[in-house]
Enzyme design. Structure first.
Site, mmCIF file in Angstrom:
data_model
loop_
_atom_site.group_PDB
_atom_site.id
_atom_site.type_symbol
_atom_site.label_atom_id
_atom_site.label_comp_id
_atom_site.label_asym_id
_atom_site.label_seq_id
_atom_site.Cartn_x
_atom_site.Cartn_y
_atom_site.Cartn_z
ATOM 1 N N SER A 42 0.822 -1.222 0.000
ATOM 2 C CA SER A 42 0.000 0.000 0.000
ATOM 3 C C SER A 42 0.853 1.268 0.000
ATOM 4 O O SER A 42 2.020 1.260 0.417
ATOM 5 C CB SER A 42 -0.910 0.007 1.223
ATOM 6 O OG SER A 42 -1.632 -1.201 1.300
HETATM 7 N N1 SAM Z 1 -0.564 -4.991 3.957
HETATM 8 C C1 SAM Z 1 0.170 -5.335 2.774
HETATM 9 C C2 SAM Z 1 1.569 -4.811 2.778
HETATM 10 O O1 SAM Z 1 1.956 -4.138 3.742
HETATM 11 O O2 SAM Z 1 2.285 -5.098 1.814
HETATM 12 C C3 SAM Z 1 -0.547 -4.970 1.501
HETATM 13 C C4 SAM Z 1 -1.633 -5.917 1.231
HETATM 14 S S1 SAM Z 1 -2.279 -6.015 -0.393
HETATM 15 C C5 SAM Z 1 -2.892 -4.405 -0.703
HETATM 16 C C6 SAM Z 1 -3.733 -6.964 -0.004
HETATM 17 C C7 SAM Z 1 -3.437 -8.401 0.357
HETATM 18 O O3 SAM Z 1 -4.630 -8.989 0.862
HETATM 19 C C8 SAM Z 1 -2.995 -9.259 -0.822
HETATM 20 O O4 SAM Z 1 -1.734 -9.796 -0.570
HETATM 21 C C9 SAM Z 1 -4.096 -10.327 -0.911
HETATM 22 O O5 SAM Z 1 -3.608 -11.590 -1.327
HETATM 23 C C10 SAM Z 1 -4.595 -10.364 0.510
HETATM 24 N N2 SAM Z 1 -5.940 -10.911 0.711
HETATM 25 C C11 SAM Z 1 -7.061 -10.754 -0.028
HETATM 26 N N3 SAM Z 1 -8.086 -11.404 0.538
HETATM 27 C C12 SAM Z 1 -7.611 -11.967 1.686
HETATM 28 C C13 SAM Z 1 -8.187 -12.762 2.732
HETATM 29 N N4 SAM Z 1 -9.470 -13.112 2.745
HETATM 30 N N5 SAM Z 1 -7.387 -13.149 3.762
HETATM 31 C C14 SAM Z 1 -6.078 -12.819 3.786
HETATM 32 N N6 SAM Z 1 -5.479 -12.078 2.822
HETATM 33 C C15 SAM Z 1 -6.240 -11.657 1.797
#
Ligand code: SAM
Length: 211
Positions: free
Chosen positions: A59
């Site tokens: 992000s």
């Molecule tokens: N917080 C992260 C960072 O600091 O790099 C950025 C996260 S990215 C914007 C969103 C993440 O949410 C992705 O890696 C995606 O695979 C994960 N995601 C989506 N649905 C999810 C779920 N139900 N449970 C866990 N992770 C999930």
């Protein structure tokens, strides 16, 4: 511009809008360049999201700071992050809370996040591959929950993992754009604040979006 100068410029711009000094100091301390792919190294301190592979992103720093500030961490909390991605947000949380549980649905991302966080010496973060149920119920209740992917609505399953008085910070809207909501859990009626527009990749799972 070198990395140190870019970091100082980013911190200066964040400090215009983020008032929580602990959040700013965590952002100053955690090396974001270690959480981005090597080809993005030089862009690590630009205020923008960057691709981390698998169609996912790390992000934008301003959004990380805004969401973290909304959790109002004082240092003794147990926090859940849904969406580990690169592990950067988990590191920021680990600087500010007692214990961090973070879940990620893409095994390769969970594995590389674990590696970098171990290399940096964090001992107060546990990372799990996400289950069918959103969050990590066996670690509940949490003082704060941060969801770093966009949901169609506030998931009941996550509210149930939050302590009374705890805060859930989550982007809610369409698959493409959302509003960042801060939901404070109350016995009768939860308090919902809108922190503004944002764009996140979709939250996939039960009570959220289909893959
Ligand atoms: N917080 C992260 C960072 O600091 O790099 C950025 C996260 S990215 C914007 C969103 C993440 O949410 C992705 O890696 C995606 O695979 C994960 N995601 C989506 N649905 C999810 C779920 N139900 N449970 C866990 N992770 C999930």
């Amino acid at each position: 511009m070198g990395l140190e100068a870019a970091r100082a410029r980013l911190l200066d711009s964040l400090s215009q809008e983020i008032s929580d000094k602990r959040v700013l100091s965590a952002m100053a301390h955690v090396p974001r360049e270690l959480f981005v792919p090597p080809e993005c190294y030089r862009a690590a301190y630009e205020d923008m999201p960057l691709s981390i592979g698998f169609g996912q992103t790390i992000s934008q720093p301003f959004i990380v700071a805004l969401m973290t500030q909304a959790l109002e961490l004082k240092g003794d909390e147990k926090v859940l992050e849904v969406g580990t991605g690169s592990g950067y947000q988990a590191a920021i949380l680990a600087e500010l809370a007692r214990w961090v549980v973070s879940v990620e649905r893409i095994p390769e991302l969970a594995k590389s996040a674990k590696e970098v966080l171990k290399k940096l010496g964090y001992t107060n973060i546990e990372i799990h591959e996400a289950d069918r149920v959103l969050g990590w119920p066996s670690g509940a209740p949490y003082d704060g929950i941060i969801v770093t992917a966009g949901a169609p609505r506030v998931p009941q399953a996550l509210l149930e993992q939050l302590k009374l008085g705890g805060r859930l910070v989550i982007p809610v809207g369409s698959r493409w754009e959302q509003n960042l909501l801060k939901v404070t859990r109350r016995e009768k009626q939860n308090v919902v604040e809108n922190l503004g527009g944002c764009r996140f990749v979709p939250l996939i799972g039960e009570g959220a979006w289909e893959e």
